[in-house]
Scaffold this motif. Structure first.
Motif, mmCIF file in Angstrom:
data_model
loop_
_atom_site.group_PDB
_atom_site.id
_atom_site.type_symbol
_atom_site.label_atom_id
_atom_site.label_comp_id
_atom_site.label_asym_id
_atom_site.label_seq_id
_atom_site.Cartn_x
_atom_site.Cartn_y
_atom_site.Cartn_z
ATOM 1 N N ASP A 253 42.441 41.248 40.619
ATOM 2 C CA ASP A 253 43.411 40.850 39.611
ATOM 3 C C ASP A 253 43.626 39.338 39.677
ATOM 4 O O ASP A 253 43.592 38.750 40.762
ATOM 5 N N CYS A 262 40.814 46.562 40.473
ATOM 6 C CA CYS A 262 40.455 47.581 39.485
ATOM 7 C C CYS A 262 39.007 47.972 39.743
ATOM 8 O O CYS A 262 38.329 47.376 40.582
ATOM 9 N N LEU A 273 36.319 52.655 33.136
ATOM 10 C CA LEU A 273 37.082 51.487 33.572
ATOM 11 C C LEU A 273 38.493 51.925 33.945
ATOM 12 O O LEU A 273 39.199 52.505 33.129
ATOM 13 N N THR A 275 41.828 50.106 35.272
ATOM 14 C CA THR A 275 42.476 48.836 35.610
ATOM 15 C C THR A 275 43.712 49.031 36.484
ATOM 16 O O THR A 275 44.329 48.050 36.906
ATOM 17 N N CYS A 278 46.740 46.398 37.668
ATOM 18 C CA CYS A 278 46.439 44.973 37.528
ATOM 19 C C CYS A 278 47.200 44.374 36.347
ATOM 20 O O CYS A 278 47.235 44.950 35.252
ATOM 21 N N PRO A 281 43.535 42.016 34.930
ATOM 22 C CA PRO A 281 42.361 42.416 35.712
ATOM 23 C C PRO A 281 41.150 41.540 35.451
ATOM 24 O O PRO A 281 40.840 41.200 34.307
ATOM 25 N N ASN A 282 40.492 41.145 36.545
ATOM 26 C CA ASN A 282 39.265 40.354 36.477
ATOM 27 C C ASN A 282 39.406 39.145 35.559
ATOM 28 O O ASN A 282 38.515 38.828 34.784
ATOM 29 N N LEU A 286 36.700 41.903 30.823
ATOM 30 C CA LEU A 286 36.456 43.312 31.080
ATOM 31 C C LEU A 286 35.390 43.832 30.118
ATOM 32 O O LEU A 286 35.199 43.273 29.032
ATOM 33 N N SER A 295 44.709 53.111 32.495
ATOM 34 C CA SER A 295 45.535 52.013 33.001
ATOM 35 C C SER A 295 46.968 52.493 33.163
ATOM 36 O O SER A 295 47.356 53.544 32.655
#
Length: 589
Positions: A253, A262, A273, A275, A278, A281-282, A286, A295
């Motif tokens: 995150d 995630c 996926l 998440t 988060c 996230p990333n 994504l 999520s």
């Protein structure tokens, strides 16, 4: 190493550059409508995205800033000093990423560095799935069971007991065979160390049967040892191969890289996926068009503002704040899902309840988003996305869901299945916490100094008063009531005369002593609603809370050493008023 590229996000001609005023300039790209901030001082320029690091809110001019250097987020009122690219509210927290600048013929280009999407390093074309080959079963809260060909993977198993000391309890009744399912897992993913995801009561039961089950966690700054078979997953640019068809990748995150992760799971080219919790996230990058996205959605995972008092924190202010925050979160999640365009979306990781009778006030005021309402909002803005509101034991068959035309892909639990929990073993877990009350260390006032020296937080201008209380947050006569001055890590009897921020924290004695004795993070107190707080001025001290919630030493205090160091003179000389032998669990009932 992760591959990188760059792209121009905003171009200004020489006339536009010349017209930039000293101070803050807000600009919007005519190409995609995205917004940017350019700060000019003494002919020098700095630039960044007009996007708050917290939850992506838009910045506007801060009317309280007389120097013309600060902008304020429209979502949660975070403030950014654009001249330094440092967030000033909360103080000592985050740094905004600067954009690169390229000059040409008097004009200017703002350039963003793009990190290559790691899941595309070795792309796999989706293969046809057979009915029953990939199924996703919702167990409870954030716990999902994934059948992926011949492998069974489980996310975040919290199946029994409370989370955050005694503040959170499961809302949904897990299927009766949930623990058996967990014991048969081929691999387990635990997203982060919060106890609604890393559940020690659950893992304790698991270890009795499967002590060597492979458990994967992200290699954050505070990884947790979990089992003989546990593995720390580095945040790399490669998917980890489990078998011929199954691989996965753990990503961090942006807002809480030391904590939250995630995961992307891929089977035969089909992506799932998750998440989890988060915030961003990333770093906001994504995969799009995944087959299934899940999520969090509910909100309410914080003591703020329900546990605060004084100043603006009236009941009406709290109610309005909570209502607005839930709406913002709902819109943020809906927009995120719409932008990523998964084929199926499932809101989860928000099914908890403040069930203990002593937390009735929190239960009544800490309203949460409803999964059905979020899914309805998504269907309204993105009708092509299938949504799933899960029930314990419900099964999604991915092959059926992806068929065109699709067949009934979700099998709900049998009629009459108990969806919601109606009983919890309160006494079992609360009594375990309260056993810390009579621990030997608390008979000696010097535990306070020993503990906070171990905690290692100092050189910060903040004075905190900590008060031990009963169930109703009424100070206990025989409990501790002390000051800590974190400027020099001293323990004065009165507040210092210098100007200083001040917080008063009232903690339920059983939970506080359990946390201290075991060297646990203060999330059990704050996120678990086990304290009440007031502060002057009303400022969130990020460095303080971040330290006690994420950065305490991994090894707990050496209380055996402490007891050895307590001399017989110290034991006999301590004032009787702070002796705690008479404080017991029965006092709190």
């Amino acid at each position: 190493m992760t591959a990188q590229s760059s792209k121009t996000v905003l171009s200004l001609d020489s006339e536009a550059v010349f017209s930039l005023k000293d101070g803050i300039n807000f600009k919007k790209s005519p190409d995609d409508g995205k917004c940017y901030i350019i700060y000019k001082e003494n002919g020098e320029l700095k630039a960044c995205k007009n996007q708050c690091k917290h939850q992506g809110g838009l910045f506007i001019k801060d009317i309280e800033d007389l120097d013309g250097r600060t902008v304020q987020c429209t979502k949660h009122y975070w403030k950014l000093n654009v001249s330094t690219m440092q967030y000033v509210n909360p103080p000592d927290s985050f740094t905004q990423d600067e954009l690169g600048k390229l000059s040409y013929e008097g004009g200017l280009q703002l350039v963003e560095v793009i990190v290559w999407d790691p899941w595309l390093a070795d792309p796999q074309d989706p293969q046809e799935l057979q009915e029953g080959e990939v199924t996703v079963t919702y167990l409870t809260h954030a716990c999902m069971e994934l059948q992926l060909g011949g492998k069974k993977m489980i996310f975040d198993p919290w199946l029994t007991g409370p989370a955050f000391a005694r503040g959170w309890w499961l809302l949904h009744e897990p299927p009766a065979d949930s623990m058996e399912r967990l014991c048969m897992a081929d691999l387990i993913y635990i997203s982060h160390m919060h106890s609604d995801h890393l559940s020690y009561p659950t893992l304790k039961s698991l270890s009795a049967t499967r002590p060597d089950v492979p458990i994967y966690v992200g290699d954050t700054s505070r990884p947790e040892p979990l089992s003989k078979g546990s593995s720390l997953m580095p945040f790399s640019c490669h998917l980890r191969q489990i078998d011929e068809h199954l691989r996965f990748m753990i990503l961090k995150d942006e807002v809480h890289p030391e904590l939250d992760t995630c995961i992307i799971v891929e089977y035969k080219g089909h992506m799932i996926l998750n998440t989890v919790d988060c915030t961003r996230p990333n770093y906001g990058r994504l995969p799009h068009n995944v087959d299934l996205m899940m999520s969090d959605f509910a909100g309410g995972a914080s003591g703020f503002p329900m546990t605060f008092s004084g100043g603006k924190y009236t009941e009406s202010w709290k109610a309005d704040f909570i209502k607005n925050e839930r709406k913002k979160l709902m819109n943020y999640k809906a927009q995120l899902v719409k932008s990523l365009q998964p084929k199926i979306y499932c809101p989860f990781a928000g099914y908890f309840v403040e069930a203990h009778p002593s937390d009735r006030y929190i239960k009544e005021t800490n309203t949460k988003n409803k999964a059905e309402e979020l899914n309805a909002l998504i269907k309204k803005s993105a009708p092509g996305i299938t949504t799933w509101t899960p029930k314990p034991g419900a099964v999604l068959d991915l092959a059926l869901a992806l068929m065109s035309p699709s067949r009934k892909a979700i099998t709900d639990p049998p009629s009459g299945t108990n969806i919601y929990k109606d009983s919890w073993d309160f006494d079992l877990y609360v009594d375990e916490l309260n056993r810390a009350i009579t621990a030997e260390i608390f008979k000696h006032k010097s535990w306070i100094q020993f503990y906070y020296i171990w905690a290692g937080f100092k050189n910060y201008n903040l004075v905190v008063r900590v008060i031990e209380t009963d169930e109703d947050f009424i100070p206990i006569d025989n409990g501790y009531n002390y000051l800590v001055d974190f400027m020099d890590l001293s323990f004065p009897t009165q507040r210092p005369t210098r100007e200083h921020p001040y917080e008063e924290i009232k903690n339920r004695i059983g939970v506080m002593r359990h946390v201290v004795k075991n060297g646990l993070l203060w999330d059990d107190l704050y996120i678990g609603f086990q304290n009440r707080l007031s502060r002057e001025p009303d400022v969130y001290h990020h460095r303080f809370w971040n330290h006690f919630q994420t950065e305490l030493p991994v090894a707990g205090p050496d209380w055996d050493l402490f007891l050895q160091q307590v001399s017989s003179y110290q034991r006999s000389a301590e004032p009787q008023g702070i002796q705690t032998e008479s404080v017991s669990a029965s006092t709190l009932s």
